[in-house]
Design a protein around this motif. Structure first.
Motif, mmCIF file in Angstrom:
data_model
loop_
_atom_site.group_PDB
_atom_site.id
_atom_site.type_symbol
_atom_site.label_atom_id
_atom_site.label_comp_id
_atom_site.label_asym_id
_atom_site.label_seq_id
_atom_site.Cartn_x
_atom_site.Cartn_y
_atom_site.Cartn_z
ATOM 1 N N UNK A 80 -7.083 3.445 8.664
ATOM 2 C CA UNK A 80 -8.168 4.140 9.651
ATOM 3 C C UNK A 80 -9.227 4.317 8.645
ATOM 4 N N UNK A 81 -10.557 4.209 9.115
ATOM 5 C CA UNK A 81 -11.801 4.613 8.371
ATOM 6 C C UNK A 81 -12.235 6.057 8.809
ATOM 7 N N UNK A 82 -12.502 6.900 7.807
ATOM 8 C CA UNK A 82 -12.955 8.175 8.175
ATOM 9 C C UNK A 82 -14.397 8.473 8.156
ATOM 10 N N UNK A 83 -14.850 9.511 8.528
ATOM 11 C CA UNK A 83 -16.408 9.627 8.895
ATOM 12 C C UNK A 83 -17.187 9.570 7.520
ATOM 13 N N UNK A 84 -16.583 9.304 6.227
ATOM 14 C CA UNK A 84 -17.177 9.017 5.101
ATOM 15 C C UNK A 84 -16.965 7.613 4.708
ATOM 16 N N UNK A 85 -16.327 6.883 5.530
ATOM 17 C CA UNK A 85 -16.183 5.285 5.130
ATOM 18 C C UNK A 85 -14.899 5.156 4.401
ATOM 19 N N UNK A 86 -14.233 6.123 4.131
ATOM 20 C CA UNK A 86 -13.018 5.673 3.230
ATOM 21 C C UNK A 86 -11.715 5.305 4.067
ATOM 22 N N UNK A 87 -10.834 4.792 3.554
ATOM 23 C CA UNK A 87 -9.895 3.878 4.194
ATOM 24 C C UNK A 87 -8.549 5.047 4.168
ATOM 25 N N UNK A 88 -7.891 5.453 5.264
ATOM 26 C CA UNK A 88 -6.715 6.432 5.285
ATOM 27 C C UNK A 88 -5.574 5.603 5.961
ATOM 28 N N UNK A 89 -4.207 6.114 5.630
ATOM 29 C CA UNK A 89 -3.162 5.497 6.073
ATOM 30 C C UNK A 89 -3.194 5.917 7.750
ATOM 31 N N UNK A 90 -2.554 5.115 8.485
ATOM 32 C CA UNK A 90 -2.503 5.463 10.015
ATOM 33 C C UNK A 90 -1.273 5.148 10.497
ATOM 34 N N UNK A 91 -0.960 3.948 11.052
ATOM 35 C CA UNK A 91 0.466 3.116 11.212
ATOM 36 C C UNK A 91 0.966 2.755 10.051
ATOM 37 N N UNK A 92 0.170 2.289 8.988
ATOM 38 C CA UNK A 92 0.986 1.754 7.906
ATOM 39 C C UNK A 92 1.069 3.249 6.930
ATOM 40 N N UNK A 93 1.907 3.619 6.382
ATOM 41 C CA UNK A 93 2.118 4.753 5.381
ATOM 42 C C UNK A 93 1.442 4.406 3.957
ATOM 43 N N UNK A 94 1.727 3.273 3.539
ATOM 44 C CA UNK A 94 1.306 2.787 2.088
ATOM 45 C C UNK A 94 1.199 1.083 2.434
ATOM 46 N N UNK A 95 0.195 0.955 1.519
ATOM 47 C CA UNK A 95 0.115 -0.623 1.261
ATOM 48 C C UNK A 95 -0.130 -1.107 0.035
ATOM 49 N N UNK A 96 0.195 -2.226 -0.261
ATOM 50 C CA UNK A 96 0.178 -3.027 -1.943
ATOM 51 C C UNK A 96 -0.489 -3.991 -1.524
ATOM 52 N N UNK A 97 -1.398 -4.484 -2.610
ATOM 53 C CA UNK A 97 -2.179 -5.623 -2.832
ATOM 54 C C UNK A 97 -1.665 -6.430 -4.013
ATOM 55 N N UNK A 98 -1.461 -7.794 -4.080
ATOM 56 C CA UNK A 98 -0.890 -8.463 -5.024
ATOM 57 C C UNK A 98 -1.984 -8.711 -6.119
ATOM 58 N N UNK A 162 0.697 -9.756 4.924
ATOM 59 C CA UNK A 162 -0.160 -10.474 5.396
ATOM 60 C C UNK A 162 -0.730 -11.512 4.159
ATOM 61 N N UNK A 163 -0.955 -12.639 4.329
ATOM 62 C CA UNK A 163 -1.390 -13.463 3.289
ATOM 63 C C UNK A 163 -2.748 -14.148 3.582
ATOM 64 N N UNK A 164 -3.757 -13.853 2.634
ATOM 65 C CA UNK A 164 -5.113 -14.322 2.864
ATOM 66 C C UNK A 164 -5.131 -15.653 2.290
ATOM 67 N N UNK A 165 -6.051 -16.644 2.677
ATOM 68 C CA UNK A 165 -6.531 -17.716 2.127
ATOM 69 C C UNK A 165 -7.256 -17.624 0.756
ATOM 70 N N UNK A 166 -8.059 -16.486 0.659
ATOM 71 C CA UNK A 166 -8.747 -16.136 -0.599
ATOM 72 C C UNK A 166 -9.169 -14.654 -0.511
ATOM 73 N N UNK A 167 -9.338 -13.893 -1.840
ATOM 74 C CA UNK A 167 -9.589 -12.688 -1.622
ATOM 75 C C UNK A 167 -10.848 -12.148 -0.859
#
Length: 508
Positions: A80-98, A162-167
């Motif tokens: 979720x994006x908050x009022x300051x434009x920062x991303x926060x957890x919502x349905x996902x507690x955490x996430x990792x990026x390769x 979730x796998x993306x085709x490119x960053x």
């Protein structure tokens, strides 16, 4: 209440026994009836808004009025994006990026469940993401945002990969909005009328042409909302909305559509005036597919013929920010580009002469929204001064969506593009701008795929290319002008998302 049984007992057995039974009588009542006990006051909210959703299905239409009501309230996203434009957890507690920034692994909150009572699973995420890529009838902007997704895989019930085709620097922000909504798979067949979400509210009623009513989700898995019911009430006339607010018939004006009336709400004992920014670039869209607008000199001349500061002062009471391109002050790459193709009517006439477009006639088709219709009259007058004949046509919003946005049947139009960080719109030649610039596309892609440290300078380069090529004319950034009763709290200053987020709002 008088209960004869308690009175007779009191006379026979003394005051202590009588007092005990009298207390019981208050709880049980006479003749075995349950007593009437004080009830907690219901917390209701009535929100005035300008545009009604055309459907309850956020994936079927690009209309911002849909997520205004439903995003974060009825439907939720992984982040979720908050009022300051920062991303926060919502349905996902955490996430990792390769390390190569192409694989995102989300851990879902195991407590999360849909309003139906079914759990939010990794399979529900995969179904929601995949349908955007495979199902017919999905709104084009969502398809564009999810085009970078190569695969969505279920690892276990609460883990999705979730796998993306490119960053992509923008993708995680994209899925904090409509593209990232997670739907209850069992409710997909009836989304047009019946939302199937996991949010703190559910749809109680949709009175078409009048209102949308939300009720608190009694089984919500997260922190319960502080409001029991919320009614979004729709007004075609901004002055009628103001009158309703002054009369106490509504509690909030979600965005003041008559800023020259702001002084009516100066009484701080009754009202709170919130002034901030939005993501809404008010754009004079130019149909770049039209022969008359393919010449960059003509497009620049149109921009140079318009005094944007005078337009802002006249149309929106000086409220808002002049921007110069497709970026707003809350974007990290924003810079003031108003000096590019700035007001210069003599220069505009010269460019029109060089382009041999001295007898230009254009149709300006706008939705019947206050900022659009008022701006259209100003633009018509300004362009007439440099020799361009403009015919203004006002359309109801549903017709505008069909004929202009979806059908491309226009020369010029005016609307606020309120989706956050929406530069991608100019990379799609099929989008209603019909802008096709290989240089810009390359610059945008380089910025989106770049290392995070290089994102801002590269995106600024792309934003400047749009301005210099006069891909459109940026009139101003729509301000966030919210009026509330003084008893309302929790409304953020800035509107950084499409949602009128009810989860922070309380009333007393």
């Amino acid at each position: 209440m008088v209960c004869s049984t308690s009175a007779s007992v009191a006379r026979r057995r003394g005051w202590r026994w009588a007092a005990l039974l009298f207390t019981v009588s208050l709880l049980v009542g006479c003749a075995g009836q349950a007593p009437t006990l004080p009830t907690q006051q219901a917390h209701t909210l009535v929100v005035g808004a300008a545009l009604e959703p055309p459907t309850m299905n956020p994936s079927a239409s690009p209309a911002a009025s849909i997520p205004q009501v439903l995003l974060y309230n009825v439907y939720e996203t992984l982040v979720k994006m908050d009022a300051e434009g920062n991303l926060k957890p919502l349905l996902a507690q955490t996430w990792d990026i390769s390390t190569d920034r192409t694989v995102y692994t989300f851990k879902l909150n195991p407590a999360a469940k849909f309003a139906s009572g079914k759990p939010v699973t990794a399979q529900a995420v995969a179904t929601s993401f995949n349908r955007i890529k495979t199902e017919a009838g999905i709104a084009a902007p969502l398809v564009e945002q999810m085009a970078v997704v190569k695969a969505t895989d279920v690892v276990d019930d609460h883990t999705v990969k979730v796998t993306l085709t490119h960053p992509s620097n923008l993708w995680l922000y994209d899925i904090s909005s409509t593209a990232g909504i997670i739907y209850d798979p069992d409710g997909l067949a009836t989304l047009d009328t019946t939302p199937a979400g996991s949010g703190p509210f559910v749809l109680r009623a949709w009175n078409k042409g009048q209102s949308v009513v939300l009720a608190a989700n009694g089984g919500y898995w997260g922190t319960a909302p502080r409001l029991d019911t919320v009614t979004f009430r729709y007004f075609a006339d901004p002055n009628a909305m103001n009158t309703a607010m002054l009369a106490g018939d509504i509690d909030v004006i979600s965005n003041l559509q008559a800023p020259d009336a702001i002084d009516q709400f100066a009484d701080t004992s009754r009202f709170t005036v919130i002034q901030g920014t939005t993501t809404g670039e008010v754009v004079l869209a130019l149909n770049n597919a039209r022969d008359s607008l393919k010449d960059v000199k003509v497009r620049k001349a149109i921009s140079m013929a318009i005094d944007k500061q005078a337009l802002l002062d006249t149309v929106w009471n000086g409220k808002g920010t002049l921007i110069g391109s497709m970026a707003v002050p809350t974007d990290p790459w924003y810079e003031d580009l108003t000096s590019i193709n700035a007001y210069d009517p003599a220069g505009a006439k010269k460019l029109l002469a060089e382009a041999k477009a001295t007898d230009l006639s254009l149709k300006l088709r706008v939705p019947t929204i206050a900022y659009a219709t008022k701006s259209a009259q100003f633009v018509e007058s300004a362009l007439r001064q440099v020799g361009i004949k403009v015919t203004v046509e006002e359309l109801d919003f549903a017709t505008w969506l069909k004929d202009v946005h979806n059908g491309g049947n226009y020369d010029m139009s005016i609307v606020a593009h309120v989706e956050a960080r929406d530069l991608r719109r100019f990379t799609d030649p099929d989008y209603y701008f019909h802008y096709d610039n290989a240089e810009y596309n390359k610059e945008f892609e380089q910025a989106d795929e770049a290392a995070s440290a290089d994102l801002v300078p590269l995106m600024r380069k792309a934003v400047r290319t749009l301005a210099e090529d006069a891909a459109a004319v940026w009139l101003f950034d729509l301000p966030n002008l919210v009026i509330t009763k003084s008893t309302i709290s929790g409304v953020p200053q800035n509107a950084a998302t499409l949602s009128f987020d009810l989860t922070t709002i309380a009333t007393r």
